[in-house]
Design a protein around this motif. Structure first.
Motif: not given
Length: 241
Positions: A56-61, A83-86, A114-115
């Motif tokens: 998932w794009p880290v700077h996208a809602t 999962l992107e956080l992990q 995510v960012a």
């Protein structure tokens, strides 16, 4: 009386029965928790092992891109964000992705990316970096994760503006200020140009009232005309007398 029974052995003749270690529910819970942790790790590692690009794009809602998203679409999007956080925060791999999503869900609903969540793990809302490196010494990753995000919540539990949201608001404010300054400059230039046109028109009127501008004949012709006009006026006065 049973005559087959032998004599009763003397005390101490038989070895004592083995002593069973006392059973502790806490030990059982610890073993169960360890097994669940290991299962979560295997699940997360398997999912991240198939990762060839950002899930998932880290700077996208964190919300579906389709207008008519179903409940399953929302669930899938948040799972990918979890999962992107992990992937970026190794300590979160010790808990399940569902737990990560459950803790971060209020932030996702508030428009965090995510960012933003990763930033909250290392920084306070006041811009102070935590001294702990968020890698070692964390016995309960779930509680630690919830505590870090709780620091970014208001008293009513709603999340504050994230770092990306703050930057977007500052950018929009600077843009609005630039537009307002440009409009003020354009209005001032328009007033100056209007005043210049009015001053020029007044100068033209003043010059048009000058006899020298009205009569552009040579000086000798104008002088002779004035002499003739003077003589005619003198003759007229003499005749009236």
């Amino acid at each position: 009386m049973d005559t087959r029974a032998g004599p009763v052995p003397a005390e101490g003749a038989w070895p004592p029965p083995p002593v069973r270690e006392p059973f502790s529910p806490r030990d059982a819970a610890a073993r169960r928790a360890s097994a669940e942790t290991a299962a979560h790790r295997r699940e997360v590692q398997a999912a991240l092992g198939r990762r060839t690009a950002p899930l998932w794009p880290v700077h996208a809602t964190v919300r579906p891109t389709t207008a008519r998203a179903t409940r399953q679409d929302w669930k899938q999007v948040r799972r990918l964000a979890g999962l992107e956080l992990q992937h970026h925060a190794l300590v979160l791999r010790r808990i399940s992705t569902a737990y990560v999503v459950a803790v971060a869900e209020p932030c996702f609903e508030a428009g965090w990316s995510v960012a933003d969540v990763l930033h909250a793990l290392d920084w306070t809302p006041q811009g102070v970096r935590y001294t702990h490196d968020a890698v070692t010494g964390i016995e309960n990753p779930g509680a630690w994760f919830a505590a870090r995000l709780r620091a970014w919540a208001h008293q009513d539990g709603t999340p504050m503006r994230s770092v990306d949201q703050r930057r977007a608001a500052e950018t929009e404010q600077r843009r609005a200020e630039a537009i307002a300054a440009a409009q003020r400059h354009a209005a001032r230039r328009s007033r100056e140009q209007t005043a210049g046109v009015e001053d020029g028109a007044a100068g033209v009127v003043a010059r048009s009232q000058d006899p020298a501008d009205r009569d552009r004949r040579p000086f000798r012709v104008r002088w002779a005309a004035q002499i003739a006009a003077g003589r005619a006026e003198a003759s007229g006065r003499a005749g009236r007398q």
